[in-house]
Scaffold this active site. Sequence first.
Site, PDB file in Angstrom:
ATOM      1  N   ASN A  18       1.461  -1.164   0.235  1.00  0.00           N
ATOM      2  CA  ASN A  18      -0.079   0.322  -0.042  1.00  0.00           C
ATOM      3  C   ASN A  18       0.863   1.635   0.221  1.00  0.00           C
ATOM      4  O   ASN A  18       1.783   0.889  -0.361  1.00  0.00           O
ATOM      5  CB  ASN A  18      -1.043  -0.045   1.450  1.00  0.00           C
ATOM      6  N   ASP A  58      -4.718  -5.826   4.883  1.00  0.00           N
ATOM      7  CA  ASP A  58      -5.193  -6.835   5.693  1.00  0.00           C
ATOM      8  C   ASP A  58      -5.455  -8.509   4.931  1.00  0.00           C
ATOM      9  O   ASP A  58      -5.793  -9.195   5.914  1.00  0.00           O
ATOM     10  CB  ASP A  58      -7.028  -6.439   5.285  1.00  0.00           C
ATOM     11  N   PRO A  82      -3.674 -11.368  10.903  1.00  0.00           N
ATOM     12  CA  PRO A  82      -3.780 -11.241  11.623  1.00  0.00           C
ATOM     13  C   PRO A  82      -4.032  -8.776  12.158  1.00  0.00           C
ATOM     14  O   PRO A  82      -3.602  -8.349  11.503  1.00  0.00           O
ATOM     15  CB  PRO A  82      -2.179 -11.403  13.061  1.00  0.00           C
ATOM     16  N   PHE A 124      -4.014   3.832  14.942  1.00  0.00           N
ATOM     17  CA  PHE A 124      -4.809   5.205  13.596  1.00  0.00           C
ATOM     18  C   PHE A 124      -5.705   4.567  12.452  1.00  0.00           C
ATOM     19  O   PHE A 124      -6.138   3.269  12.710  1.00  0.00           O
ATOM     20  CB  PHE A 124      -3.567   5.332  12.904  1.00  0.00           C
TER      21      PHE A 124
HETATM   22  O1  C5P Z   1      -9.052  -1.518  10.376  1.00  0.00           O
HETATM   23  P1  C5P Z   1      -7.583  -0.517  10.217  1.00  0.00           P
HETATM   24  O2  C5P Z   1      -6.763  -1.414   8.966  1.00  0.00           O
HETATM   25  O3  C5P Z   1      -8.188   0.407   9.069  1.00  0.00           O
HETATM   26  O4  C5P Z   1      -7.159  -0.185  11.220  1.00  0.00           O
HETATM   27  C1  C5P Z   1      -6.002   0.679  11.626  1.00  0.00           C
HETATM   28  C2  C5P Z   1      -5.550   0.655  12.748  1.00  0.00           C
HETATM   29  O5  C5P Z   1      -5.141  -0.416  12.862  1.00  0.00           O
HETATM   30  C3  C5P Z   1      -3.943   1.044  13.019  1.00  0.00           C
HETATM   31  O6  C5P Z   1      -3.700   1.554  14.251  1.00  0.00           O
HETATM   32  C4  C5P Z   1      -3.314  -0.402  12.481  1.00  0.00           C
HETATM   33  O7  C5P Z   1      -2.100   0.262  12.618  1.00  0.00           O
HETATM   34  C5  C5P Z   1      -4.156  -1.310  12.408  1.00  0.00           C
HETATM   35  N1  C5P Z   1      -4.223  -2.391  12.208  1.00  0.00           N
HETATM   36  C6  C5P Z   1      -3.644  -3.611  12.747  1.00  0.00           C
HETATM   37  N2  C5P Z   1      -2.894  -4.895  11.869  1.00  0.00           N
HETATM   38  C7  C5P Z   1      -4.093  -4.799  11.138  1.00  0.00           C
HETATM   39  C8  C5P Z   1      -5.145  -3.844  10.712  1.00  0.00           C
HETATM   40  C9  C5P Z   1      -4.887  -2.066  11.278  1.00  0.00           C
HETATM   41  O8  C5P Z   1      -2.117  -4.055  14.140  1.00  0.00           O
HETATM   42  N3  C5P Z   1      -4.125  -6.020  10.571  1.00  0.00           N
END
Ligand code: C5P
Length: 401
Positions: free
Chosen positions: A208, A276, A304, A323
């Site tokens: 990304n 994701d 995870p 975040f």
């Molecule tokens: O679900 P989303 O990706 O929008 O969530 C963002 C937050 O979750 C960020 O703090 C990101 O670092 C964390 N995150 C994580 N592990 C994932 C997905 C997101 O720690 N697999």
Amino acid sequence: MLGKRILLIVGGGISAYKIPQLIRLIRAEGALVTPVLTAAGAQFTTPMTLSVLAGEPVHDTLWDRNSEAEIGHIQLSRNADLVVVAPATADMMAKMAQGQANDLASTLLLATDKRVLIAPAMNVRMWDHPATQRNLATLHGDGILTVGPDSGDMACGEYGAGRMAEPEAIVTAIRDALLPKRPLAGRHVIVTSGPTHEPIDPVRYIANRSSGAQGAAIAVALRDLGARVSFVTGPAAVPAPSGVRVIAVETARQMRDAVQAALPADAAVMAAAVADWHVVGASDRKIKKDGSGQPPALEMAENPDILAWISRADDRPDLVVGFAAETNDVIANATAKRLRKGCDWIMANDVSPATGIMGGTENAVTLISDTGPEEWPRMGKDDVAARLAERIADHLNGKTT
Ligand code: C5P
């Protein structure tokens, strides 16, 4: 350290051979070095080497008429922001503990009104000797800071404590000594940063656009408040900061493992843009077109969620910050995300392309806690980081709930 002046007193020990490297590292941080060489130090490194690397003349005698007329030893010791003695020999420590002033180095040390950091280096028996340990206790009592010594093989063939700390460790100690405010001293904070790369085959991956700039800035801000920072970073576009423990990873699963290994911590800031999904059974050979016109079917599985996992972990840090990069309904989505993930704070930001935030130098965040949203004005990512670090310090020190 930018623009700070370090008065560097080089004593007489074999580890003086590392001092040119120390000077290079200090200067690379933007600080200035005024070298002072003792007579014994000159047996191990040369005035020419030190002055070329420092870009300044070396001071090595109390009786230099020009220097005394122009600067004077009192002024020399006060023009500095910090006095560093490396290597600090047993003899030098003894003189300091006694307050002797019979050469330029000892006179400067007695005349200074600045903090003094010493990097002791000597034979293990000399270090262990009660006299040296007594002197060390006196120096600590006088507020003198120390870095090292390390343990290991010694130039004299023995083994034990007495090796001078490595130049990198001395630079870290210098940085710490220069910092006026250290509300996070003794605290450990884990920061995740950057994107993750999820391999498809040995040459392709899913990634990304995260640059890692915000995460790196947060690590620096926490470090500058005195925290010990474990910086778990995916392949980022910006370099990892110095003075933090860098754990470089590639995939989300590796990032989770690295975060787990870094626990326990007082706080965790999950600033990484974690993919994701990962490709199930990534090929260990480059996937080729097979002539059928059909693209390969990539099977994906969920990664995870590191933030959700750490928020519910047994040894959960006292404060977990996530975040939420959103392109629409920023506050509503982020508020829901805070509850879903189980973290304490969410830093919500609008990353729709028009904002220029993703990969840019500025950020506009809203801090969402259990008391609701708090909108911060648009500011540089460094300023966002500094403000967040202050808030973390206040929280851990019990100034906010
Ligand atoms: O679900 P989303 O990706 O929008 O969530 C963002 C937050 O979750 C960020 O703090 C990101 O670092 C964390 N995150 C994580 N592990 C994932 C997905 C997101 O720690 N697999």
